[in-house]
Design an enzyme around this catalytic site. Sequence first.
Site, PDB file in Angstrom:
ATOM      1  N   ALA A  62       0.838  -1.195   0.000  1.00 51.29           N
ATOM      2  CA  ALA A  62       0.000   0.000   0.000  1.00 51.29           C
ATOM      3  C   ALA A  62       0.875   1.247   0.000  1.00 51.29           C
ATOM      4  CB  ALA A  62      -0.893  -0.002   1.235  1.00 51.29           C
ATOM      5  N   GLY A 103       0.628  -5.348   0.759  1.00 57.01           N
ATOM      6  CA  GLY A 103      -0.413  -5.329  -0.269  1.00 57.01           C
ATOM      7  C   GLY A 103       0.082  -5.893  -1.594  1.00 57.01           C
ATOM      8  N   GLU A 106      -0.294  -9.477  -1.285  1.00 57.47           N
ATOM      9  CA  GLU A 106      -1.726  -9.813  -1.341  1.00 57.47           C
ATOM     10  C   GLU A 106      -2.237  -9.794  -2.775  1.00 57.47           C
ATOM     11  OE1 GLU A 106      -2.607  -6.870   1.820  1.00 57.47           O
ATOM     12  OE2 GLU A 106      -3.758  -8.505   2.710  1.00 57.47           O
ATOM     13  N   GLU A 126       3.138  -5.383   7.775  1.00 55.79           N
ATOM     14  CA  GLU A 126       2.095  -4.525   8.359  1.00 55.79           C
ATOM     15  C   GLU A 126       2.224  -4.321   9.863  1.00 55.79           C
ATOM     16  OE1 GLU A 126       1.668  -6.758   6.036  1.00 55.79           O
ATOM     17  OE2 GLU A 126       0.337  -5.967   4.491  1.00 55.79           O
TER      18      GLU A 126
END
Length: 699
Positions: A62, A103, A106, A126
């Site tokens: 992210a 992310g 992911e 994270e």
Amino acid sequence: MTVIRYKVDKGIAWLAMNNPPLNALSHALRAGIVNALDRALADPKVKAVVIMGSERAFSSGADIKEFTGNAFYAEPFLPAVVDIVEAADKPVIAAISGACMGGGLELALGCHYRVALANAKIAFPEVKLGLIPGAGGTQRFPRLVGLEGAVNMIVSGATVPASTFEGTALFDVIAPDSLESAARDFALKLIKEAKPVRRVRDLPCKHPQAEAFLQFAKTGVTAASRGLTAPVRALEAVGAAVAQKFDAGIATEQKVFGELMVSDESKALRHAFFAERAASKVAGLTDKTPQRKIATVAVIGAGTMGGGIAMNFANAGIPVTVLEAKQENLDRGIAGIRKQYEGAVAKGKLKPEDAARRAALITPSLDYAAAAKADLVIEAVFEDLAVKKSVFQALDKVMKRGAILATNTSTLDVDRIAAFTKRPGDVLGMHFFSPANIMKLLEVVRAGKTRPDVLATVLSLARRIGKTAVVSGVCDGFIGNRMINQYSSQALLLLEEGASPRQVDAAIEKFGFAMGPFRMSDLAGNDISWHIRQRHYAEHPKQRKMRIADRVSELGRFGQKTGLGWYRYEAGKRDAIPDPVVDKIIVEERKALKVASRNVPEAEIVDRLLYALVNEGAHILEEGIAQRASDIDVVYLAGYGFPVQRGGPMFYASRVGLGSVARRMRQFGWKPAKLITQLAAAGKTFDDAPPAKKGGRRG
Ligand SMILES: NC(=O)c1ccc[n+]([C@@H]2O[C@H](COP(=O)([O-])OP(=O)(O)OC[C@H]3O[C@@H](n4cnc5c(N)ncnc54)[C@H](O)[C@@H]3O)[C@@H](O)[C@H]2O)c1
């Protein structure tokens, strides 16, 4: 800029993410992925899709700059992007090189197949920001690597090479090199064999004793994460992968993620992350500031600090000469370094051949001529201005032109040290912390005449040796120790008023510090602070004497190294045991001061210790010694064991509210720094403090 480079070749649509430097999944990139995917799915010529990144990064995850605005949640929100990729009716392959984190990982898990370079860097970082994976990672990852493997990665935030997952379902191909051709071959094979899409969400997630394992993990993680909640909450989400159906598990993940996103802990950790980046931006320096080449280093003095400092360079592959005045001290210093390397090998932390290679980069010498060719010399001799003077005069004579001359002094005036040479522009402070080969923090002291290129060179060298550098101006104690002196004084005053060392330590340890001031002083050596106090008494004859601390040191109670300090220690153990001898000294000194002992509330202990840091920190900002409040936070997080979930003293005070902080200071009879009252009156925080004029230099 095209965020996705799109091409179709031999039935394969290539979607190359192009958001340098690390393909952070900004709103524009997320939208770009969805658009390009739609285009590929609508094109009858396309039979398979490959999503790839750059050599440096598939994607680092992210874009955390978006966390504070609306862009993070703007459609397409990352979890939706991953779902859209997974729902595709043509096979989607992730081709992974470089960083594949958070992310980014992911997104790769949303793909139907994964091809990775063996050295691609895989991580769920994270928890380091007080969060958990929030785009399906906690549900998809255990379906591919198993519950235990997923817990290890998600709870630790560790980065590992893709090759670690050889033999699991995470990667279909692990390629030693040539990622593109490996991905092409794999895609062509899928097309040829008409392989269907394979969605991770449809895979089972089982563990023979999931509940027992998770319970066991919870106990371990709670103990290891010392007050941080995100690693423990990560277990809750990963556990849902086993206990719940996929969509319910995703809902659990979203719930936990949402709660953590607004938590104080995550805000503090995110502040710490940005603060560290900001610290590298220094007024007066730009990307274009020239830098000097540092290929070899010399260290003067092979004592406690010199040995550790030398190891930093050897560890980074930089040859270093260590210079001493006497053979026996040189031998002792070098033996100490060797012992450290042997210890690391014995603990399995270092390979014997690496230890040997590092040790071989260290050259001992008694002759200044051996240091003369070094690009940088760091002085770490006794803390005595006369000794420093003789060393710097000698260095000025022998060092080549353009060499950088640094001092590791903790308290002496770097401007005066620079003036011992005819090249003050080449002089600055490099204040390492003990043990110098381990502690992250490096205060880089910019003296009045330090040239910008010298400062820029040392800041980038700090990165090379893995240090977190913060620039400080010249003052007694620089940023960190100047503040800690105020904190320690409060700790001693609390003893005079009625608290015990144990009570003070316990209160601040409960707040989150790894060690309270008295345990810390026993570890560092009470003689160090004693000597500093002696100097302060001599320099400021009117200064109040800290008799309790002086008496403890006069008894030779220097701390752990003497078995006795503020506490007593049993042989071979580090447990701090309260000692009636110290209690007696405290009671006697209270009597001598005619202080009626009172019960000091825990909250008062915590506030007085913290606000002592904050008030001095504010003065440091006012004087331009630190460039910005967040630099002070970095110093405290990287060098003083300040609890990271509190974000540093200045961030903490801003969260409490500077008006409340000022009021509390007045209750204690203190005068809040002008900066605090001004910011409080305007309803502002330390983030709004005007920048220092000269950037880390007394203004
Ligand atoms: N110990 C700490 O925690 C710490 C932390 C940060 C900075 N410092 C600073 O680092 C410096 C060194 O501290 P230390 O704790 O390593 O001291 P130390 O006493 O352990 O080591 C100093 C070494 O310098 C050598 N030396 C003295 N004069 C010399 C000369 N003229 N030429 C060559 N070698 C000489 C001594 O033989 C000794 O081995 C001091 O300025 C101190 O303030 C110390």
